[in-house]
Motif scaffolding. Structure first.
Motif, PDB file in Angstrom:
ATOM      1  N   GLY A   1      13.199  16.049  -6.783  1.00 24.32           N
ATOM      2  CA  GLY A   1      12.694  16.281  -8.562  1.00 24.32           C
ATOM      3  C   GLY A   1      12.280  18.316  -7.992  1.00 24.32           C
ATOM      4  O   GLY A   1      12.729  18.970  -7.612  1.00 24.32           O
ATOM      5  N   ILE A   2      11.258  18.467  -9.142  1.00 26.32           N
ATOM      6  CA  ILE A   2      11.328  20.025  -9.111  1.00 26.32           C
ATOM      7  C   ILE A   2       9.732  19.455  -8.308  1.00 26.32           C
ATOM      8  O   ILE A   2       8.791  19.188  -8.853  1.00 26.32           O
ATOM      9  CB  ILE A   2      11.498  20.287 -10.490  1.00 26.32           C
ATOM     10  CG1 ILE A   2      10.361  20.059 -11.145  1.00 26.32           C
ATOM     11  CG2 ILE A   2      12.524  20.022 -10.711  1.00 26.32           C
ATOM     12  CD1 ILE A   2       9.593  20.559 -12.403  1.00 26.32           C
ATOM     13  N   SER A   3       8.716  20.932  -7.947  1.00 26.67           N
ATOM     14  CA  SER A   3       8.026  21.810  -6.603  1.00 26.67           C
ATOM     15  C   SER A   3       7.717  22.743  -7.468  1.00 26.67           C
ATOM     16  O   SER A   3       8.041  23.387  -7.997  1.00 26.67           O
ATOM     17  CB  SER A   3       8.060  21.676  -5.782  1.00 26.67           C
ATOM     18  OG  SER A   3       8.838  20.193  -5.019  1.00 26.67           O
ATOM     19  N   ILE A   4       5.718  22.242  -8.189  1.00 21.71           N
ATOM     20  CA  ILE A   4       5.782  23.617  -8.562  1.00 21.71           C
ATOM     21  C   ILE A   4       4.409  24.164  -8.173  1.00 21.71           C
ATOM     22  O   ILE A   4       3.011  23.485  -7.636  1.00 21.71           O
ATOM     23  CB  ILE A   4       5.167  23.478 -10.078  1.00 21.71           C
ATOM     24  CG1 ILE A   4       5.759  23.137 -11.507  1.00 21.71           C
ATOM     25  CG2 ILE A   4       4.335  24.208 -11.221  1.00 21.71           C
ATOM     26  CD1 ILE A   4       5.464  22.358 -12.347  1.00 21.71           C
ATOM     27  N   ALA A   5       4.181  25.627  -7.367  1.00 21.98           N
ATOM     28  CA  ALA A   5       3.263  26.204  -6.988  1.00 21.98           C
ATOM     29  C   ALA A   5       2.347  26.069  -8.282  1.00 21.98           C
ATOM     30  O   ALA A   5       2.342  27.156  -9.113  1.00 21.98           O
ATOM     31  CB  ALA A   5       3.760  27.204  -6.018  1.00 21.98           C
ATOM     32  N   THR A   6       1.165  25.725  -7.122  1.00 19.63           N
ATOM     33  CA  THR A   6      -0.610  25.507  -8.453  1.00 19.63           C
ATOM     34  C   THR A   6      -1.648  26.771  -8.173  1.00 19.63           C
ATOM     35  O   THR A   6      -1.484  26.562  -6.759  1.00 19.63           O
ATOM     36  CB  THR A   6      -0.613  25.010  -8.952  1.00 19.63           C
ATOM     37  OG1 THR A   6      -1.098  23.499  -8.294  1.00 19.63           O
ATOM     38  CG2 THR A   6       0.554  23.466  -9.444  1.00 19.63           C
TER      39      THR A   6
ATOM     40  N   TYR B   1       4.416  18.077  -7.159  1.00 15.50           N
ATOM     41  CA  TYR B   1       6.161  17.337  -7.753  1.00 15.50           C
ATOM     42  C   TYR B   1       6.182  16.555  -8.671  1.00 15.50           C
ATOM     43  O   TYR B   1       5.148  14.976  -8.541  1.00 15.50           O
ATOM     44  CB  TYR B   1       6.231  16.630  -6.062  1.00 15.50           C
ATOM     45  CG  TYR B   1       7.695  16.295  -5.583  1.00 15.50           C
ATOM     46  CD1 TYR B   1       8.345  16.991  -5.657  1.00 15.50           C
ATOM     47  CD2 TYR B   1       7.768  14.526  -6.120  1.00 15.50           C
ATOM     48  CE1 TYR B   1      10.086  16.222  -5.804  1.00 15.50           C
ATOM     49  CE2 TYR B   1       9.003  13.752  -5.846  1.00 15.50           C
ATOM     50  CZ  TYR B   1      10.798  14.900  -5.734  1.00 15.50           C
ATOM     51  OH  TYR B   1      11.371  14.515  -5.585  1.00 15.50           O
ATOM     52  N   ILE B   2       7.527  16.926  -9.226  1.00 16.75           N
ATOM     53  CA  ILE B   2       7.586  15.900 -10.527  1.00 16.75           C
ATOM     54  C   ILE B   2       8.509  15.278 -10.464  1.00 16.75           C
ATOM     55  O   ILE B   2       9.343  16.116 -10.306  1.00 16.75           O
ATOM     56  CB  ILE B   2       7.459  17.192 -11.495  1.00 16.75           C
ATOM     57  CG1 ILE B   2       5.875  17.652 -11.517  1.00 16.75           C
ATOM     58  CG2 ILE B   2       7.545  15.569 -12.951  1.00 16.75           C
ATOM     59  CD1 ILE B   2       6.400  18.889 -12.313  1.00 16.75           C
TER      60      ILE B   2
ATOM     61  N   LEU C   1       4.062  11.748 -10.381  1.00 10.73           N
ATOM     62  CA  LEU C   1       3.396  12.903  -9.352  1.00 10.73           C
ATOM     63  C   LEU C   1       3.011  13.129  -8.608  1.00 10.73           C
ATOM     64  O   LEU C   1       2.642  11.802  -8.164  1.00 10.73           O
ATOM     65  CB  LEU C   1       2.174  13.501 -10.733  1.00 10.73           C
ATOM     66  CG  LEU C   1       2.825  13.742 -12.201  1.00 10.73           C
ATOM     67  CD1 LEU C   1       1.590  13.643 -13.509  1.00 10.73           C
ATOM     68  CD2 LEU C   1       3.545  14.440 -12.314  1.00 10.73           C
ATOM     69  N   ALA C   2       3.188  14.176  -7.433  1.00 10.80           N
ATOM     70  CA  ALA C   2       2.781  14.001  -6.123  1.00 10.80           C
ATOM     71  C   ALA C   2       1.796  15.018  -6.168  1.00 10.80           C
ATOM     72  O   ALA C   2       2.569  16.157  -6.387  1.00 10.80           O
ATOM     73  CB  ALA C   2       3.806  13.413  -5.270  1.00 10.80           C
ATOM     74  N   GLY C   3       1.399  14.795  -4.820  1.00  8.54           N
ATOM     75  CA  GLY C   3       0.412  15.737  -3.825  1.00  8.54           C
ATOM     76  C   GLY C   3      -0.838  16.826  -4.943  1.00  8.54           C
ATOM     77  O   GLY C   3      -1.374  17.088  -4.127  1.00  8.54           O
ATOM     78  N   MET C   4      -1.849  15.478  -5.391  1.00  4.16           N
ATOM     79  CA  MET C   4      -2.573  15.852  -6.129  1.00  4.16           C
ATOM     80  C   MET C   4      -4.013  15.825  -5.183  1.00  4.16           C
ATOM     81  O   MET C   4      -3.828  14.808  -4.353  1.00  4.16           O
ATOM     82  CB  MET C   4      -3.129  15.706  -7.872  1.00  4.16           C
ATOM     83  CG  MET C   4      -2.285  15.092  -9.028  1.00  4.16           C
ATOM     84  SD  MET C   4      -0.233  14.333  -8.637  1.00  4.16           S
ATOM     85  CE  MET C   4      -0.899  13.063  -8.546  1.00  4.16           C
TER      86      MET C   4
ATOM     87  N   VAL D   1       6.582  16.139   0.003  1.00  2.68           N
ATOM     88  CA  VAL D   1       6.554  16.826  -1.204  1.00  2.68           C
ATOM     89  C   VAL D   1       7.482  18.246  -0.875  1.00  2.68           C
ATOM     90  O   VAL D   1       8.091  18.775  -1.859  1.00  2.68           O
ATOM     91  CB  VAL D   1       4.742  16.784  -1.202  1.00  2.68           C
ATOM     92  CG1 VAL D   1       4.685  17.535  -2.798  1.00  2.68           C
ATOM     93  CG2 VAL D   1       4.544  15.554  -1.409  1.00  2.68           C
ATOM     94  N   ASP D   2       7.266  19.184  -0.277  1.00  2.00           N
ATOM     95  CA  ASP D   2       7.844  19.933  -0.142  1.00  2.00           C
ATOM     96  C   ASP D   2       7.061  20.794   1.141  1.00  2.00           C
ATOM     97  O   ASP D   2       6.267  20.253   2.425  1.00  2.00           O
ATOM     98  CB  ASP D   2       6.683  21.226  -1.085  1.00  2.00           C
ATOM     99  CG  ASP D   2       7.500  22.182  -1.557  1.00  2.00           C
ATOM    100  OD1 ASP D   2       7.520  23.158  -0.673  1.00  2.00           O
ATOM    101  OD2 ASP D   2       7.659  22.390  -2.944  1.00  2.00           O
TER     102      ASP D   2
END
Length: 447
Positions: free
Chosen positions: A333-338, A421-422, A377-380, A411-412
């Motif tokens: 998937g892809i990972s986004i740092a928020t 993580y998506i 969706l993961a990491g929330m 996840v990362d």
């Protein structure tokens, strides 16, 4: 008169530079600690203050009451509530992006300020030499030829010395004065950026409160009883402990949990209905939108939604599909740092088939998007939707963690920044989500 006027000009520049040095040095000038350690401590303190700007914003009870009244005054039909929730969610993400950009500019200004302070501190010896030379010139000015002709030779010698020394003194004094002006300008710009950030943080706090009220209003209209929902969530948790993989978890949920099974049936029925309508219309025109906000099922099949889906959170993509995951495998998937506590929106229409913790993924949300597609969706840190619930693309569904709670695991990599993580799946296998993202959102987040 030329040398005397030049002397006064140099004195003025040197005094300004001395003021610059005193302002820049501050308490650190009188300490013998390591300058690098002092600079690092100062940066840490400024970063903490920056983070506190957004965190410390709290709405008054009166303002919360006004927002509650605003929500109560809305038409209570599904379409209005959904559209208001989606619109508010978009504003929240836009504000989070703007605050992140402001933080980046502030950090750049702070680095420039640190560099100027270091430059001024490094020039303390030069400044001392400039002032000492000017004092010596002031005590022993060059003799006036017309008053004492016999000192003509001394006057010539003084002129020669001044001609050699004054340019260097002026250059040094002007450099110091320039640093002072630049430092003052940076401080003013920092103040403006902090004011802008505080204003955006206030707006963000209000819109987050609106989202909470809208979610509560929507949840109040759900048909499932609290007892039924609690039992299904308990069953989902037990299945998550038994599942050996994400594919196994999805299969178990949609077979053994009533809400997830019902969601799967509704997704299949909606897909069949769309295919029947498409066969009657016999059109191949690509959709321009995902449909009206009062829809109870996807108006567009997931396969046809390419280029229409919004990214679920604002931030920076740190890992793309099929890139090395740092553990010897390829990312599925892809990972986004928020930002800390960032809002997470649903990237697509669909039914919630799982919402809870799962192994090293942390809090996990699985959406059945129909036609064999699932969105993960993961990491929330917080999930705001329920099993079996239908959600719209762009609808707020979760919140990210604060930095101290950011998870890594599968996840990362370990990070002090929350990471979302998506993953998109088709018939149980991961697929590249890149073709589905709306171009504007993809460009906004960057790579």
């Amino acid at each position: 008169m030329g040398p005397i006027v030049l002397d006064l000009s140099l004195r003025r520049s040197a005094c300004l530079a001395l003021a610059a040095l005193l302002v820049a040095a501050g308490p650190a000038a009188s300490q013998v600690e390591d300058p690098a350690a002092l600079a690092e401590a100062a940066r840490d303190a400024r970063q903490a203050q920056l983070e506190d700007v957004a965190r410390a914003i709290a709405l008054t009870d009166e303002r919360l009451a006004e927002l509650r009244s605003e929500i109560d005054a809305l038409d209570q039909d599904r379409g209005t509530l959904n559209q208001t929730l989606i619109d508010t969610g978009k504003r929240v993400q836009a504000l989070e992006t703007r605050i992140g950009e402001t933080e980046t500019r502030i950090n750049a200004l702070v680095r420039s300020e640190d560099a100027i302070r270091a430059s001024l501190l490094a020039q303390r010896d030069v400044l001392g030499e400039v002032l000492a030379a000017l004092q010596r010139i002031g005590r022993r000015p060059p003799p006036a030829i017309l008053v004492r002709p016999e000192d003509a030779l001394a006057s010539v010698h003084s002129a020669i010395l001044l001609g050699a020394v004054v340019p260097d003194l002026r250059k040094a004094a002007d450099k110091l004065a320039s640093d002072l002006n630049q430092l003052v300008s940076l401080k003013n710009e920092l103040a403006r950026e902090r004011d802008r950030m505080q204003e955006d943080a206030s707006k963000l706090a209000e819109d987050r409160a609106r989202v909470e009220f809208l979610i509560a209003e929507r949840q109040g209209k759900r048909d499932a009883s609290a007892a039924q929902l609690a039992e299904q969530e308990r069953r989902a948790g037990a299945l998550a402990e038994q599942a050996t993989s994400l594919k196994d978890l999805i299969a178990r949920m949609e077979k053994e949990v009533a809400a997830a099974a019902r969601a799967k049936a509704e997704a299949e029925a909606a897909a069949a209905k769309r295919k029947e309508a498409a066969e009657i219309a016999r059109t191949t025109t690509p959709p321009k939108s995902l449909g009206e906000s009062d829809r109870l099922s996807p108006s567009v099949s997931f396969a046809d939604a390419r280029g229409l889906l919004p990214l679920p959170a604002s931030g920076r993509i740190t890992r793309r599909y099929a890139e090395d995951d740092g553990l010897g495998s390829r990312s599925e998937g892809i990972s986004i740092a928020t930002r800390p506590n960032a809002q997470v929106n649903s990237p697509s229409d669909g039914w919630i088939v799982y919402a809870g913790p799962f192994r090293s993924y942390g809090k996990l949300l699985i959406i059945n998007a129909g036609d064999g597609y699932h969105v993960l969706l993961a990491g929330m840190d917080q999930i705001n939707v329920e099993l079996g619930q239908f959600v719209l693309a762009g609808e707020p569904v979760a919140m990210m963690a604060s930095p101290k709670l950011a998870s890594a695991g599968a996840v990362d990599i370990v990070s002090t920044q929350p990471v979302l993580y998506i993953e998109f799946r088709k018939d149980g296998n991961s697929i590249d989500p890149a073709p589905w993202w709306a171009a504007t959102d993809d460009e906004k987040v960057g790579g």
